[in-house]
Design a protein around this motif. Sequence first.
Motif, PDB file in Angstrom:
ATOM      1  N   VAL A   1      37.701  69.948  62.110  1.00 50.65           N
ATOM      2  CA  VAL A   1      36.628  69.098  61.580  1.00 50.65           C
ATOM      3  C   VAL A   1      35.942  69.790  60.409  1.00 50.65           C
ATOM      4  O   VAL A   1      35.712  69.177  59.366  1.00 50.65           O
ATOM      5  N   ARG A   2      35.646  71.062  60.565  1.00 50.85           N
ATOM      6  CA  ARG A   2      34.958  71.801  59.488  1.00 50.85           C
ATOM      7  C   ARG A   2      35.826  71.917  58.239  1.00 50.85           C
ATOM      8  O   ARG A   2      35.345  71.756  57.110  1.00 50.85           O
ATOM      9  N   GLU A   3      37.104  72.220  58.429  1.00 50.44           N
ATOM     10  CA  GLU A   3      38.007  72.349  57.282  1.00 50.44           C
ATOM     11  C   GLU A   3      38.112  71.033  56.514  1.00 50.44           C
ATOM     12  O   GLU A   3      38.039  71.016  55.286  1.00 50.44           O
ATOM     13  N   PHE A   4      38.299  69.944  57.264  1.00 52.40           N
ATOM     14  CA  PHE A   4      38.453  68.648  56.613  1.00 52.40           C
ATOM     15  C   PHE A   4      37.157  68.214  55.935  1.00 52.40           C
ATOM     16  O   PHE A   4      37.183  67.640  54.854  1.00 52.40           O
ATOM     17  N   ALA A   5      36.013  68.498  56.570  1.00 54.07           N
ATOM     18  CA  ALA A   5      34.717  68.164  55.976  1.00 54.07           C
ATOM     19  C   ALA A   5      34.538  68.911  54.653  1.00 54.07           C
ATOM     20  O   ALA A   5      34.114  68.321  53.651  1.00 54.07           O
ATOM     21  N   PHE A   6      34.902  70.180  54.637  1.00 51.11           N
ATOM     22  CA  PHE A   6      34.797  70.971  53.406  1.00 51.11           C
ATOM     23  C   PHE A   6      35.731  70.416  52.335  1.00 51.11           C
ATOM     24  O   PHE A   6      35.338  70.234  51.183  1.00 51.11           O
ATOM     25  N   GLU A   7      36.979  70.139  52.725  1.00 51.14           N
ATOM     26  CA  GLU A   7      37.983  69.613  51.797  1.00 51.14           C
ATOM     27  C   GLU A   7      37.547  68.278  51.197  1.00 51.14           C
ATOM     28  O   GLU A   7      37.710  68.051  50.001  1.00 51.14           O
ATOM     29  N   ALA A   8      36.973  67.406  52.026  1.00 52.50           N
ATOM     30  CA  ALA A   8      36.568  66.072  51.571  1.00 52.50           C
ATOM     31  C   ALA A   8      35.197  66.077  50.906  1.00 52.50           C
ATOM     32  O   ALA A   8      34.842  65.129  50.210  1.00 52.50           O
ATOM     33  N   GLY A   9      34.422  67.108  51.159  1.00 50.87           N
ATOM     34  CA  GLY A   9      33.077  67.170  50.604  1.00 50.87           C
ATOM     35  C   GLY A   9      32.109  66.261  51.346  1.00 50.87           C
ATOM     36  O   GLY A   9      31.233  65.642  50.730  1.00 50.87           O
ATOM     37  N   VAL A  10      32.295  66.167  52.676  1.00 56.70           N
ATOM     38  CA  VAL A  10      31.443  65.307  53.492  1.00 56.70           C
ATOM     39  C   VAL A  10      30.872  66.093  54.669  1.00 56.70           C
ATOM     40  O   VAL A  10      31.279  67.229  54.930  1.00 56.70           O
ATOM     41  N   ASN A  11      29.971  65.474  55.376  1.00 53.49           N
ATOM     42  CA  ASN A  11      29.346  66.056  56.551  1.00 53.49           C
ATOM     43  C   ASN A  11      30.348  66.137  57.700  1.00 53.49           C
ATOM     44  O   ASN A  11      31.201  65.259  57.837  1.00 53.49           O
ATOM     45  N   THR A  12      30.212  67.140  58.554  1.00 53.99           N
ATOM     46  CA  THR A  12      31.125  67.266  59.700  1.00 53.99           C
ATOM     47  C   THR A  12      31.009  66.073  60.651  1.00 53.99           C
ATOM     48  O   THR A  12      31.992  65.695  61.287  1.00 53.99           O
TER      49      THR A  12
END
Length: 122
Positions: free
Chosen positions: A37-48
């Motif tokens: 979840v954290r990796e994808f949130a960082f990659e997408a530039g969105v909240n976890t």
Amino acid sequence: MGMDFEKDRPIYLQLVERICGDLVSGKRKPGDKLPSVREFAFEAGVNTNTVQNVYKQLEQMELTETKRGQGTFITPDPLKISVMREELKKQLIDRFLSSVETMGFTQAEILQSLKERRENEC
């Protein structure tokens, strides 16, 4: 980093569609592990929380499985992916037709243009 999003549609739905699109195009395969979840949130530039919502939605659609302590994985069931693929195709066609009809084009005009384009490509 970050991804570009349409302003008039919820971000989590756009992310669900992107993952579904990755499945349809073969970028993601049955059994693949999704980023945390954290990796994808960082990659997408969105909240976890947004990504948690995305993963929850994908699980409700039976396209992913969460394995405690291991992560979230794309379903290994090709039938579920095939059903999602057909649904996605229908949604895209409906959205396209609605869009062109709003502009005043008839379905017949669009079909003719598609046939002409196809003939010109061959």
